[in-house]
Design a protein around this motif. Structure first.
Motif, PDB file in Angstrom:
ATOM      1  N   ALA A 283      28.971  21.472  21.464  1.00  0.00           N
ATOM      2  CA  ALA A 283      28.155  22.464  20.755  1.00  0.00           C
ATOM      3  C   ALA A 283      26.696  22.023  20.690  1.00  0.00           C
ATOM      4  CB  ALA A 283      28.710  22.692  19.347  1.00  0.00           C
ATOM      5  N   LEU A 284      26.466  20.737  20.447  1.00  0.00           N
ATOM      6  CA  LEU A 284      25.089  20.222  20.403  1.00  0.00           C
ATOM      7  C   LEU A 284      24.414  20.359  21.768  1.00  0.00           C
ATOM      8  CD1 LEU A 284      22.873  18.786  18.775  1.00  0.00           C
ATOM      9  CD2 LEU A 284      23.872  16.622  19.536  1.00  0.00           C
ATOM     10  N   SER A 285      25.139  20.064  22.820  1.00  0.00           N
ATOM     11  CA  SER A 285      24.573  20.211  24.172  1.00  0.00           C
ATOM     12  C   SER A 285      24.166  21.656  24.433  1.00  0.00           C
ATOM     13  CB  SER A 285      25.590  19.775  25.231  1.00  0.00           C
ATOM     14  OG  SER A 285      25.823  18.396  25.140  1.00  0.00           O
ATOM     15  N   TRP A 286      25.012  22.580  24.023  1.00  0.00           N
ATOM     16  CA  TRP A 286      24.710  24.004  24.203  1.00  0.00           C
ATOM     17  C   TRP A 286      23.512  24.393  23.347  1.00  0.00           C
ATOM     18  CZ3 TRP A 286      25.148  27.931  20.475  1.00  0.00           C
ATOM     19  CH2 TRP A 286      24.934  29.204  20.975  1.00  0.00           C
ATOM     20  N   TRP A 287      23.488  23.917  22.085  1.00  0.00           N
ATOM     21  CA  TRP A 287      22.439  24.279  21.144  1.00  0.00           C
ATOM     22  C   TRP A 287      21.066  23.771  21.580  1.00  0.00           C
ATOM     23  CZ3 TRP A 287      19.539  21.488  17.340  1.00  0.00           C
ATOM     24  CH2 TRP A 287      18.873  22.302  16.416  1.00  0.00           C
ATOM     25  N   VAL A 288      21.008  22.563  22.179  1.00  0.00           N
ATOM     26  CA  VAL A 288      19.706  22.027  22.597  1.00  0.00           C
ATOM     27  C   VAL A 288      19.253  22.593  23.937  1.00  0.00           C
ATOM     28  CG1 VAL A 288      19.933  19.891  21.276  1.00  0.00           C
ATOM     29  CG2 VAL A 288      20.629  19.930  23.673  1.00  0.00           C
ATOM     30  N   GLY A 289      20.094  23.412  24.541  1.00  0.00           N
ATOM     31  CA  GLY A 289      19.668  24.101  25.756  1.00  0.00           C
ATOM     32  C   GLY A 289      19.955  23.384  27.058  1.00  0.00           C
TER      33      GLY A 289
ATOM     34  N   ASP B  34      23.761  25.378  31.705  1.00  0.00           N
ATOM     35  CA  ASP B  34      25.118  25.892  31.502  1.00  0.00           C
ATOM     36  C   ASP B  34      26.167  25.075  32.250  1.00  0.00           C
ATOM     37  OD1 ASP B  34      24.179  27.858  29.851  1.00  0.00           O
ATOM     38  OD2 ASP B  34      24.154  29.419  31.395  1.00  0.00           O
TER      39      ASP B  34
END
Length: 118
Positions: free
Chosen positions: A86-92, A95
């Motif tokens: 989730a953190l990886s996704w949140w920091v951009g 994909d």
């Protein structure tokens, strides 16, 4: 020569495990599992010291004897992996990176879930 190599591997992973006691993001028991495995090939006395430890010995023995992982350890591990993705996704992160990370973490989570509870 081989015995010395196994002993060095054991001490390396034992050291990382000890660091994991102080740092909450570094797991302790998985490193002690590797240390016990290496010590079994180099120093049975050191392996036994890991197995006899009052706090860390029981989870190591549970894994070695039954392939079991404690329920709390499973919950923490899966929660940490989920938070990491989730953190990886949140920091951009790209994909594809998040997808690969998610696939690896999902595979590890499935493996953990299928292990018996200690």
């Amino acid at each position: 020569m081989r015995r010395r190599l196994w002993l060095m591997i054991g001490w390396l992973f034992m050291s990382i495990g000890i660091i994991g006691i102080a740092l909450p993001v570094v797991p302790t028991v998985p490193f002690l599992l590797v240390a016990a495995w290496a010590f079994a090939r180099s120093s049975p006395v050191l392996k036994q010291r890991i197995l006899d430890h009052p706090t860390y010995g029981p989870p190591v023995r549970a894994w070695q004897e039954r392939g079991a992982v404690g329920r709390v350890a499973k919950i923490w591990a899966i929660s940490a992996m989920t938070a990491g993705v989730a953190l990886s996704w949140w920091v951009g992160m790209p994909d594809w990176v998040v997808a690969v990370q998610g696939a690896i973490c999902a595979s590890v989570a499935i493996f953990l879930i299928t292990r018996p509870c200690a």
